[in-house]
Scaffold this active site. Sequence first.
Site, short mmCIF file in Angstrom:
data_model
loop_
_atom_site.label_atom_id
_atom_site.label_comp_id
_atom_site.label_asym_id
_atom_site.label_seq_id
_atom_site.Cartn_x
_atom_site.Cartn_y
_atom_site.Cartn_z
N VAL A 119 0.57 -0.92 0.09
CA VAL A 119 0.11 -0.32 0.46
C VAL A 119 0.73 1.01 -0.66
O VAL A 119 0.13 2.20 -0.84
CB VAL A 119 -1.10 0.08 0.67
CG1 VAL A 119 -1.84 1.14 1.37
CG2 VAL A 119 -2.52 -1.29 0.93
N GLU A 120 1.80 1.02 0.90
CA GLU A 120 2.52 2.56 1.25
C GLU A 120 3.83 2.76 -0.77
O GLU A 120 3.89 3.62 -1.05
CB GLU A 120 3.90 2.61 2.05
CG GLU A 120 3.34 1.77 2.97
CD GLU A 120 2.35 3.65 3.81
OE1 GLU A 120 3.07 4.77 2.86
OE2 GLU A 120 1.82 3.88 4.74
N SER A 121 3.73 1.80 -0.79
CA SER A 121 4.83 2.48 -2.03
C SER A 121 4.82 0.81 -3.42
O SER A 121 6.07 0.70 -4.37
CB SER A 121 6.46 2.46 -1.69
OG SER A 121 6.91 1.38 -1.29
N TYR A 159 -7.26 3.49 4.99
CA TYR A 159 -5.53 3.34 5.20
C TYR A 159 -5.84 2.21 5.50
O TYR A 159 -5.65 0.59 5.19
CB TYR A 159 -5.13 3.73 4.97
CG TYR A 159 -3.73 3.21 5.67
CD1 TYR A 159 -3.27 3.42 4.28
CD2 TYR A 159 -3.04 2.74 6.71
CE1 TYR A 159 -1.81 3.00 4.13
CE2 TYR A 159 -2.32 2.40 6.55
CZ TYR A 159 -1.12 2.37 5.22
OH TYR A 159 0.33 2.06 5.24
#
Length: 393
Positions: A122-124, A304
């Site tokens: 999800v972050e990168s 998120y």
Amino acid sequence: MRSPRAALILALALLAGPAPAQDSDFSGFIASLRPDATARGISPKTFDAAFAGVQGPDPDVVARTRRQSEFSRPVWDYLVGAVSGARITRGQAQGKRLAATLAAIEAKTGVPRSVVLAFWGVESDFGASAGSLPTVRALASLAYARHRGTLFRDELLAALQILENGDIEPARMVGSWAGAMGQVQFLPSVYLREAVDFDGDGRRDIWRSEADALASIAHYLQSLGWKPGLSWGYEVSLPKDFDLTRYRGPLADFAARGVRRIDGKPLPTGGEASLFLPGGLGSSVFLITDNFEVIRGYNTSDSYALAVGHLADRLAGGPALAAPWPNGAARLDGPGLKRLQAGLAAKGLYAGEQDGRAGPKLREAVRQYQIREGLPADGYARPALLERLEGRP
């Protein structure tokens, strides 16, 4: 991105738009940082190298403070991109490739490999989209604009400390528009606290080292209080006429009251949970645990947290969500949520910031209002609820 912690600090920082800058001279503002930088042990050489070529603020950075998808889009739209079939496939492939590293990280921290992978995804997008904006200029732009007071000024000084420590060169210190860095999207202050050197090369490299990035995620979750052996939550079905006013309690009690997991497995007999209905009655229902709140420590958005939790389940071989979402149904926008917050505050039910964003505090206030009014207490802030609160027919 999002306690003090990367995304939690960032999410709090994004609650307000930028205030007008008091310094008309950007170079003068940079020069004003020198005394504090020196006090933190940052050498003139490091300071000058960090700002070499930084001639002015990035005009796009401050403009983007009002746009953050996990807060502005409905959860079901956010999940489409965050938990796509392609991402699940890539994540499972990465899990096989890095199986030994992930097993070692899980053994050391107690954080499941699927959860670590989900954050990374999800972050990168597993390191493929870690951001390319120079961190120093992005933070300097926000600090110069006085966005959220001194928050980003402090983060800028923390970034200079990282450069002084030699973990990364200025040209390679890149990330998002809001200063979150590398494959894990840590703000500099969080990096200083939580990043780890897992590959043993003497650097905490969340930009290029997959081992360091994955271990840093797990170490941060461990610091936030991750409970080994406990899931973040479960998609469940509720029996007919279920009493929604009793929305928090032991998992065993929910099972005794007829709540069943969608995947057919039994609920655990230990642990506490609460009901979460992000689309209201008629759509997906979840029992969320303390580990859901740990995920929110990384980024305060409910969307998120749900995306990370569900992606972790899918990477571990779990099923897709079963219940339909209320696509196309009327929903409150930011201004509508602000009015709802104000109305609930006037009734003594809401004490949070009136920021136009849904979250646990608003969800709890909505539930209390629904209980007071004899409505189904699903905690969902729908337009009809605002109309009732404001006395409109």
